[in-house]
Scaffold this active site. Structure first.
Site, PDB file in Angstrom:
ATOM      1  N   GLU A   1       0.816  -1.212   0.000  1.00 19.16           N
ATOM      2  CA  GLU A   1       0.000   0.000   0.000  1.00 19.16           C
ATOM      3  C   GLU A   1       0.851   1.264   0.000  1.00 19.16           C
ATOM      4  OE1 GLU A   1      -0.591  -2.601   1.903  1.00 19.16           O
ATOM      5  OE2 GLU A   1      -2.692  -3.201   1.625  1.00 19.16           O
TER       6      GLU A   1
ATOM      7  N   LYS B   1     -17.609  -0.893   5.547  1.00 22.34           N
ATOM      8  CA  LYS B   1     -18.019  -1.902   4.573  1.00 22.34           C
ATOM      9  C   LYS B   1     -19.535  -1.937   4.366  1.00 22.34           C
ATOM     10  CE  LYS B   1     -17.435  -6.912   4.066  1.00 22.34           C
ATOM     11  NZ  LYS B   1     -16.672  -7.296   2.873  1.00 22.34           N
TER      12      LYS B   1
ATOM     13  N   MET C   1      24.102   9.105   2.828  1.00 20.02           N
ATOM     14  CA  MET C   1      23.935  10.421   3.428  1.00 20.02           C
ATOM     15  C   MET C   1      24.157  10.369   4.941  1.00 20.02           C
ATOM     16  SD  MET C   1      23.609  13.527   2.938  1.00 20.02           S
ATOM     17  CE  MET C   1      22.793  14.142   1.472  1.00 20.02           C
TER      18      MET C   1
HETATM   19  C1  LIG Z   1      12.219   5.816   5.457  1.00 22.09           C
HETATM   20  C2  LIG Z   1      13.491   6.464   5.840  1.00 22.09           C
HETATM   21  N1  LIG Z   1      14.278   5.908   6.781  1.00 22.09           N
HETATM   22  C3  LIG Z   1      15.446   6.497   7.128  1.00 22.09           C
HETATM   23  C4  LIG Z   1      15.838   7.665   6.558  1.00 22.09           C
HETATM   24  C5  LIG Z   1      17.146   8.313   6.964  1.00 22.09           C
HETATM   25  N2  LIG Z   1      18.066   8.380   5.820  1.00 22.09           N
HETATM   26  C6  LIG Z   1      18.214   9.494   5.085  1.00 22.09           C
HETATM   27  S1  LIG Z   1      19.279   9.293   3.806  1.00 22.09           S
HETATM   28  C7  LIG Z   1      19.577   7.696   4.248  1.00 22.09           C
HETATM   29  C8  LIG Z   1      20.543   6.861   3.461  1.00 22.09           C
HETATM   30  C9  LIG Z   1      20.013   6.489   2.149  1.00 22.09           C
HETATM   31  O1  LIG Z   1      20.874   5.530   1.601  1.00 22.09           O
HETATM   32  P1  LIG Z   1      20.853   5.234   0.057  1.00 22.09           P
HETATM   33  O2  LIG Z   1      19.474   5.039  -0.420  1.00 22.09           O
HETATM   34  O3  LIG Z   1      21.834   4.170  -0.241  1.00 22.09           O
HETATM   35  O4  LIG Z   1      21.299   6.616  -0.552  1.00 22.09           O
HETATM   36  P2  LIG Z   1      22.737   7.314  -0.583  1.00 22.09           P
HETATM   37  O5  LIG Z   1      22.697   8.403   0.449  1.00 22.09           O
HETATM   38  O6  LIG Z   1      23.758   6.287  -0.297  1.00 22.09           O
HETATM   39  O7  LIG Z   1      22.807   7.876  -1.966  1.00 22.09           O
HETATM   40  C10 LIG Z   1      18.852   7.347   5.386  1.00 22.09           C
HETATM   41  C11 LIG Z   1      18.929   6.051   6.068  1.00 22.09           C
HETATM   42  C12 LIG Z   1      14.959   8.226   5.604  1.00 22.09           C
HETATM   43  N3  LIG Z   1      15.220   9.387   5.013  1.00 22.09           N
HETATM   44  N4  LIG Z   1      13.818   7.611   5.257  1.00 22.09           N
END
Ligand SMILES: Cc1ncc(C[n+]2csc(CCOP(=O)(O)OP(=O)(O)O)c2C)c(N)n1
Ligand SMILES: [Mg+2]
Lengths: 564, 161
Positions: free
Chosen positions: A52, A164, A478
């Site tokens: 969803e 429903k 990040m």
């Molecule tokens: C649902 C969710 N959980 C946690 C976060 C915290 N968060 C922000 S950026 C990130 C890392 C993302 O990793 P990736 O998709 O590999 O992207 P990269 O920064 O390596 O390009 C996280 C865990 C978030 N933004 N959203």
């Protein structure tokens, strides 16, 4: 019973049709089985997501790409709770959406019935408004109000929870009607006196700056914005949500401001003497330390939502109204406004901005490992800036925002306010449904893509030719960047050493998978990936520890930029 | 900026869930609720919420705008911005013995409150008063021993039209 009486599910279909809906995203279950039964006898295109959350993000992506209202169905209980992240994502970015959830029969509500959850209670703080339908007589009115609320004023998601038993009850329908809610009257027309004041301020400003945001995209004010900037020769910076509303290849364009904004945009904000803030809400990711934000500027703010004004930043000229109406009027007024006797000399300011551009442009150094920026840069050039780009969240999102230059509104689709990982893939599905003839590409991280990877099945099922660029750094990049810069490189829980084989994964879903591990493969993989029909995953194994720059540490002034 | 007390008079649709929207707005955004009173009005389908809140000017402006933004809110008035009458009703059950019952009755008389229930060891007083007067009364009778107290929270209306 007279012949004109309709069941709840028929009323729902009728209203959806009359509201111009043709595509619905959703997932069935016991509490919406009657709705789905009726749906089978209609001509709506229904996209069965695989979760969803995916359905809501897809409806959201559809809305962002088309400017129309996205629609999503989900069942009660877990179906409904699975929609919450998607709803909150749309709410933060003011996206018009109507979410229909099934609820247990009215006589069971409150009894902890099977799959009962108070979804109206849960989503109260993340919807523009929501409704529990208590009787069949109010269903039609509520549905029409839901659409009206979702797309008028400051848009947003509206949830309608339909028990429903009400779905199968019958009543008469009234048909489309003008909706008049006495407690809801958004102000569209701005105060003209205030606008003429602004016209005067623009003529007298020495160092003017336009700072535009998502409100410009939502209100369709893009053309008026371009006219304002060009007729007054004023440079423009836009928030993440506003990208595309002003052409990213225009000489007046400064790039995005804020935490990962360009040097010149942040410097321009700190030194301008007049800021025209249009459809922005001064998010902390943009302002940095608010005391040091635009300290020398008279700030004019135009926004349809009065709560956006004076919330984070005090402004001198507040204007409540629709951005498009306001900018068109302002453009008229500027034409009539006489040139002041000693019109200010702006050449120094223009030179300064040019100098900032030259001394510290966005840059990367492509060496032996693939730089993620290089991938986006090549992708931008190869697609001539024409692709609709959705993103996941993290470094990938920021590089997409920095290195892909958007020239149209509705072209960049990203979760700005909530920063929801897992948004990009389902949003790309929605965008591709809205724009079947356009190239739609999700710029993803290896972490985020796994949050809604199941939607690959949805894309393949519907032959949606979406392309996914995974910038694989085997990190939650990040977060790792923050740990690198502010936590002594303690990479706690950010290493992704057990990623799946994305090429095989694509194959398993029936899509095409490609991988580049060396810089010289980047172009070929992009070319092949973009030219392959159907859904494609392109994995780029990038320099693991590349950081996004510039970066303003949280809570610092936006001029306190770490440049490399 | 300094914080001030404000009395908000909020007219809302008389629908289930509306109070929860308002209270949720306050808790979600970290605004204070000092007291809260809700009841029907003479207009069908409209309820009035009287809320006392403490906030500085900027937050107060946000509170009013955020309240307005709720779809079920009809009007929002900050009564403290002009002339208003304010009252609160309290029922106060006080511990009494034969030796201090007379003293209590005298105090109640002076304040023009009413005794609405008497027992061998208690007296319950109905007090309708402004906040300040009620506070003074409560301070005065506290040494006698308050068993229980229930207050409506402030209600208020603009003076004149
Ligand atoms: C649902 C969710 N959980 C946690 C976060 C915290 N968060 C922000 S950026 C990130 C890392 C993302 O990793 P990736 O998709 O590999 O992207 P990269 O920064 O390596 O390009 C996280 C865990 C978030 N933004 N959203
Ligand atoms: Mg990553």
């Amino acid at each position: 019973m007279s012949a004109k009486e309709l069941t709840g599910t028929k009323i729902l279909m009728k209203v959806l049709k009359e509201e111009g809906v043709d595509t619905i995203f959703g997932y069935p279950g016991g509490a919406v089985i009657d709705i789905y039964d009726e749906l089978a006898r209609t001509e709506f295109k229904h996209i069965l997501a695989r979760h969803e959350q995916g359905a809501v993000h897809a409806a959201d992506g559809f809305a962002r790409a088309s400017g129309r209202t996205g629609v999503c169905f989900a069942t009660s209980g877990p179906g409904a709770t699975n929609t919450v992240t998607g709803i909150a994502t749309a709410y933060m970015d003011s996206i018009p959406m109507v979410i229909i959830t099934g609820q247990v029969p009215t006589q069971l509500i409150g009894n902890d019935a099977f799959q009962e959850v108070d979804i109206v209670g849960i989503t109260r703080p993340c919807t523009k408004h929501n409704y529990l339908v208590k009787d069949i007589e109010s269903l039609e009115r509520i549905l029409r109000e839901a659409f009206f609320l979702a797309r008028s004023g400051r848009p947003g998601p509206v949830l309608v929870d339909i028990p429903k038993n009400i779905q199968v009850m019958k009543t008469k329908v009234n048909g489309p009607q003008d909706i008049n809610m006495r407690t809801y009257k958004p102000t569209y027309k701005p105060n003209v006196k205030q606008l003429s004041r602004v016209a005067g301020l623009i003529k007298k400003a020495k160092r003017p700056l336009i700072f535009s945001g998502g409100g410009v995209v939502l209100s369709g004010a893009s053309e008026a914005l371009v006219q304002l900037a060009r007729s007054t020769n004023t440079c423009v910076t836009s928030t993440l949500m506003g990208l595309g509303a002003f052409p990213g290849t225009d000489p007046l364009w400064l790039g995005m401001p804020g935490m990962h904004g360009t040097f010149r945009a942040n410097m321009a904000i700190s030194q301008c003497d007049l800021m025209l803030a249009i459809g922005v809400r001064f998010d902390d990711r943009v302002t940095g330390r608010t005391d040091d934000f635009a300290p020398n500027a008279t700030i004019v703010q135009i926004d349809i939502d009065p709560t956006s004004i004076h919330k984070n930043i005090e402004v001198e000229v507040p204007i409540v109204g629709d951005c498009k109406i306001a900018l068109e009027k302002l453009n008229d007024l500027l034409e009539k406004e006489p040139e002041p006797e000693n019109a200010p000399d702006r050449s120094e300011w223009n030179h300064q901005v040019e100098a900032w551009k030259k001394t510290t442009p966005l840059a990367y150094d492509q060496k032996e490992t693939i730089k993620p920026q290089y991938v986006i840069d090549t992708f931008f050039k190869m697609t001539k800036g024409e692709a609709i780009v959705t993103t996941e969240v993290g470094q990938n999102q920021m590089w997409a925002a920095q290195y892909y230059h958007f020239n149209r509104p509705h072209q960049f689709i990203t979760s700005g306010g909530l920063g929801t990982m897992g948004f990009g893939l389902p949003a790309a599905i929605g965008a591709q449904m809205a724009c079947p003839d356009k190239l739609v590409v999700d710029v993803a991280g290896d972490g985020s893509i796994q949050m809604n990877i199941q939607e690959m099945a949805t894309a393949v099922e519907h032959n949606l030719p979406i392309k996914i660029i995974i910038l694989n750094n085997r990190y939650l990049g990040m977060v790792r960047q923050w740990q690198d810069l502010f936590y002594d490189k303690c990479y706690s829980a950010t290493t992704l050493d057990h990623n799946p084989d994305f090429v095989k994964l694509a194959d398993a879903y029936g899509a095409k998978g490609l991988r580049a591990t060396r810089p010289e493969e980047v172009e070929a993989v992009l070319k092949e990936g973009l030219e392959t029909p159907g859904a494609v995953i392109m994995e780029f194994v990038v320099d693991r520890e590349e950081n996004v720059y510039p970066m303003v540490p949280a809570g610092k002034a936006i001029t306190d930029m770490l440049l490399v | 900026m300094s914080e001030k007390r404000h009395i908000l008079s909020i007219q809302v649709d008389n629908e289930p869930g509306v109070l929860s929207r308002i209270v949720g707005l306050f808790s979600g955004r970290g605004y204070n609720i000092d007291s809260l009173n809700v009841a029907a009005t003479n207009e069908p389908n409209i309820s009035r919420i009287t809320m006392v809140t403490t906030a500085d000017t900027a937050i107060m402006e946000q509170i009013k705008k955020q309240l307005h933004k709720l779809i079920n809110v009809v009007t929002v008035h900050d009564l403290t911005e002009s002339d208003y009458v304010q009252r609160e009703l309290a029922l106060i059950k006080i511990h009494v013995k034969a030796d201090n019952r007379g003293e209590l009755i005298n105090i109640v008389d002076i304040f023009r409150y009413k005794i609405v229930d008497v027992g061998p060891e208690h007296v319950t007083i109905e007090a309708t008063a402004t906040e300040e007067k009620l506070k003074a009364f409560i301070e005065l009778v506290t040494p006698m021993g308050i068993k229980e107290i229930v207050r409506t929270g402030s209600i208020a209306l603009y003076r004149g039209n």
